[in-house]
Design a protein around this motif. Sequence first.
Motif, PDB file in Angstrom:
ATOM      1  N   ALA A   1       4.798  -2.789   0.482  1.00  0.00           N
ATOM      2  CA  ALA A   1       3.700  -3.536  -0.039  1.00  0.00           C
ATOM      3  C   ALA A   1       3.828  -4.959   0.314  1.00  0.00           C
ATOM      4  N   ALA A   2       5.116  -5.510   0.095  1.00  0.00           N
ATOM      5  CA  ALA A   2       5.411  -6.784   0.120  1.00  0.00           C
ATOM      6  C   ALA A   2       5.027  -7.413   1.581  1.00  0.00           C
ATOM      7  N   LEU A   3       5.431  -6.506   2.543  1.00  0.00           N
ATOM      8  CA  LEU A   3       5.027  -6.880   4.075  1.00  0.00           C
ATOM      9  C   LEU A   3       3.705  -6.915   4.228  1.00  0.00           C
ATOM     10  N   SER A   4       2.857  -5.987   3.614  1.00  0.00           N
ATOM     11  CA  SER A   4       1.517  -5.948   3.754  1.00  0.00           C
ATOM     12  C   SER A   4       0.755  -7.056   3.192  1.00  0.00           C
ATOM     13  N   ARG A   5       1.394  -7.620   1.974  1.00  0.00           N
ATOM     14  CA  ARG A   5       0.716  -8.810   1.232  1.00  0.00           C
ATOM     15  C   ARG A   5       0.990 -10.008   2.048  1.00  0.00           C
ATOM     16  N   ARG A   6       2.274 -10.038   2.624  1.00  0.00           N
ATOM     17  CA  ARG A   6       2.730 -11.113   3.484  1.00  0.00           C
ATOM     18  C   ARG A   6       1.971 -11.543   4.796  1.00  0.00           C
ATOM     19  N   TYR A   7       1.903 -10.444   5.544  1.00  0.00           N
ATOM     20  CA  TYR A   7       1.067 -10.354   6.791  1.00  0.00           C
ATOM     21  C   TYR A   7      -0.253 -10.145   6.716  1.00  0.00           C
ATOM     22  N   GLY A   8      -0.952  -9.737   5.538  1.00  0.00           N
ATOM     23  CA  GLY A   8      -2.238  -9.244   5.498  1.00  0.00           C
ATOM     24  C   GLY A   8      -2.726  -8.254   6.352  1.00  0.00           C
ATOM     25  N   VAL A   9      -2.012  -7.343   6.851  1.00  0.00           N
ATOM     26  CA  VAL A   9      -2.178  -6.059   7.435  1.00  0.00           C
ATOM     27  C   VAL A   9      -1.646  -4.675   7.074  1.00  0.00           C
ATOM     28  N   PRO A  10      -2.310  -3.564   7.325  1.00  0.00           N
ATOM     29  CA  PRO A  10      -1.990  -2.314   6.737  1.00  0.00           C
ATOM     30  C   PRO A  10      -0.377  -2.010   7.146  1.00  0.00           C
ATOM     31  N   VAL A  11       0.467  -1.619   6.226  1.00  0.00           N
ATOM     32  CA  VAL A  11       1.756  -0.985   6.581  1.00  0.00           C
ATOM     33  C   VAL A  11       1.849   0.232   5.938  1.00  0.00           C
ATOM     34  N   HIS A  12       2.091   1.229   6.875  1.00  0.00           N
ATOM     35  CA  HIS A  12       1.687   2.565   6.487  1.00  0.00           C
ATOM     36  C   HIS A  12       3.273   3.269   6.475  1.00  0.00           C
ATOM     37  N   ARG A  13       3.448   4.398   5.730  1.00  0.00           N
ATOM     38  CA  ARG A  13       4.584   5.143   5.852  1.00  0.00           C
ATOM     39  C   ARG A  13       4.651   6.298   6.854  1.00  0.00           C
ATOM     40  N   SER A  14       5.679   6.654   7.572  1.00  0.00           N
ATOM     41  CA  SER A  14       5.882   7.958   8.309  1.00  0.00           C
ATOM     42  C   SER A  14       7.045   8.479   7.653  1.00  0.00           C
TER      43      SER A  14
END
Length: 220
Positions: A134-147
Motif C-alpha cells: 500500500a505504501a509503494l502504491s501511494r508513493r509511486y501512484g501505480v497499482p501494486v498487486h500481490r502474487s
Amino acid sequence: MTLDPARHDALPAAAVAPDLPHPILGWRTWRIGRRAARRTDLIAPLAGLPWPARQAMAASCGSRTHSPPGDRCGCGLYAVADPGTLEWGPSDHEVLGVVALWGRVVEGTRGWRASHGYPRLVVTGPAITAEQRAALSRRYGVPVHRSAVPAKALASLLGADAARADVLRRGTEAEVDALLAARMPDWVRRWELRRAQAEARARRPRWSALGRRRSPVLKL
C-alpha cells in the motif's frame, strides 16, 4: 528510434510520464529496500539506484560521447518483451513489474533500452507485506498487486502463457485484479508441482562414472 510525446499527461495518472501515441510497455524487475528508509523504494537491482516517485526516471551514462541509450553502449533503462527471459537475483524482495518506456529507444533481441521510463504496475511475492504494498502504491501512484507465488516464479509461468501475460502488461487495474484472482490458484498448483519435482531431482542419488555399480559380466 525516438518516441516524442505530444504532451506530458500522466501514465499512470500520478506519474510525469507522457501519453505517447503508444509508449513501449515491457517487463522488468525492481528490488524493494529492506531498511526502513528504503522500504518504499523501487531499486534497480544491478545499479542499486532508486527510481524516483511521481517523476520520470532518466537514464544516465558515464560516457560523454553520447546520450543514453547508446547504439554501441549498454546504457539505458532496460525492459524485455517476454517475462520468462528476465534475469533475477537471490533476493525475495525482488519484484516483477511493467514499465512504460519513451524518449530515445533502442530495440534489442529480447527487448528495449530507453532514455526515460516509469513503472506502470508492480507485482510482489508473498514476502512483501500488505502495508508495504500500500505504501509503494501511494508513493509511486501505480497499482501494486500481490502474487501468492514468488515474483520470479510468476514471471516464469507468464513466460509460458503469452496471452495472459499480455493482459497483465496492457490491462486496466480491474482487469489485472480479475486475472490474478482467477488464475492464481492454478499458478500456485503449478509452482508447487515444479518445486516438488526440483526437490525430487535434488534428492536423487548421483553416481559418478567410476562409482556406478557394474552388472556382473559372464566370461565365456
